[in-house]
Scaffold this active site. Structure first.
Site, mmCIF file in Angstrom:
data_model
loop_
_atom_site.group_PDB
_atom_site.id
_atom_site.type_symbol
_atom_site.label_atom_id
_atom_site.label_comp_id
_atom_site.label_asym_id
_atom_site.label_seq_id
_atom_site.Cartn_x
_atom_site.Cartn_y
_atom_site.Cartn_z
ATOM 1 N N ASP A 1 0.841 -1.189 0.000
ATOM 2 C CA ASP A 1 0.000 0.000 0.000
ATOM 3 C C ASP A 1 0.885 1.251 0.000
ATOM 4 O OD1 ASP A 1 -3.029 0.769 0.385
ATOM 5 O OD2 ASP A 1 -1.966 1.994 1.858
ATOM 6 N N TYR B 1 -2.440 11.326 1.594
ATOM 7 C CA TYR B 1 -3.220 11.519 0.377
ATOM 8 C C TYR B 1 -3.126 12.959 -0.119
ATOM 9 C CZ TYR B 1 -5.121 6.943 1.490
ATOM 10 O OH TYR B 1 -5.242 5.605 1.761
ATOM 11 N N HIS C 1 -6.789 -6.854 -1.356
ATOM 12 C CA HIS C 1 -5.747 -5.836 -1.201
ATOM 13 C C HIS C 1 -4.778 -6.161 -0.070
ATOM 14 C CE1 HIS C 1 -3.795 -1.975 -0.948
ATOM 15 N NE2 HIS C 1 -4.285 -1.724 0.252
#
Length: 288
Positions: A102, A204, A265
């Site tokens: 990730d 982010y 994921h």
């Protein structure tokens, strides 16, 4: 957790990093980098398998996350990568391999780009390179835009961290229980600390800086030269499939891997034995 997991708070220039280590002190060093919304704890079942194979495993909470301290700024992945490089220097490791998942993947990219002589090899699970020049920006993840909004995600998640985070744990795996209740509770504890959600959202918010830096790297004619092993999760169960490998192939010369079947994921938590065996096979096939 096994008693042989060594916890430490390691100061670097702009933060204090919580770090868990295991394995022989003279073993070849491996740096394991987690993602969001997780902490070092996501590697708990992988660490013993690598340590038992003779590696020195170093597993930090990324800057701002878990039990590491939270700088006000500097969440672009090039800066986070410099924190990780400084951590390894402080621990006495000049050259090392990197295993990432990730957000750990983009951090790993910038480690390799900025310190190519230090990074021996990398294995990355279900993480693309943002700014790779490919057709899929953010790989279709809706939360990238939401998390990047100034202030809004904090307002909507404050006091609701448990419900918000557990949505991701249930949704992004091959099954709703892909991440154990023990792990979910530990992650909720970590991200419920003051400033922890903001630090996560800042990863982010820094994406435009990350994209610009990778774009400059590519347009400057640079490519990563060290061996890379890249696996995406099964696209039928929320994984990125071959798009992860294709992304890294746009910025690196020596890329192998594929799709980790029967998981989504959360590959290192869903299939820790697969991750460890593939990493050990990959590293074992490299020259010293």
């Amino acid at each position: 957790m096994p008693a042989r997991f060594e916890h430490a708070m390691v100061p670097v220039s702009r933060a204090t990093l919580h770090c868990v280590s295991a394995g022989p002190a003279d073993g070849a060093p491996l740096l394991l980098l987690h993602g969001w919304p997780q902490t070092w704890f996501m590697w708990r079942d992988v660490i013993p398998l690598l340590a038992d194979a003779g590696y020195r495993v170093i597993t930090p909470d990324l800057t701002g996350l878990g039990d590491s301290s939270r700088p006000i700024d500097g969440y672009d992945k090039a800066t986070i990568a410099r924190d990780m490089a400084e951590l390894m220097t402080t621990l006495g490791h000049d050259r090392f391999a990197v295993i990432a998942h990730d957000w750990g993947g983009p951090v790993a990219f910038f480690l390799a780009a900025q310190f190519p002589q230090r990074v021996r090899a990398m294995a990355v699970f279900d993480a693309p390179v943002l700014g790779d020049g490919g057709p899929i920006e953010h790989h279709g993840r809706w939360h990238f835009g939401f998390h990047a909004m100034p202030g809004l995600p904090e307002v909507l998640t404050e006091g609701r961290e448990d419900a918000y985070l557990r949505f991701f744990y249930r949704f992004a795996g091959a099954s709703p229980d892909a991440i154990s209740e023990q792990a979910q509770a530990e992650y909720v504890r970590a991200y419920s600390q003051p400033g922890a959600m903001t630090a996560g959202f800042n990863y982010y918010r820094a994406v435009p800086l990350d994209i610009a830096a990778v774009t400059a790297f590519r347009e400057g004619g640079q490519r990563l030269a060290m061996p890379l092993l890249i696996y995406g999760g099964d696209p039928a169960t929320r994984g990125r499939g071959l798009t992860a490998l294709e992304s890294w192939a746009r910025v690196a010369n020596d890329v192998t891997g594929g799709v980790a079947e029967n998981c989504g994921h959360w590959i290192p938590e869903e299939r820790p034995d697969f991750v460890a065996s593939e990493v050990l096979r990959f590293l074992g096939g490299l020259s010293a």
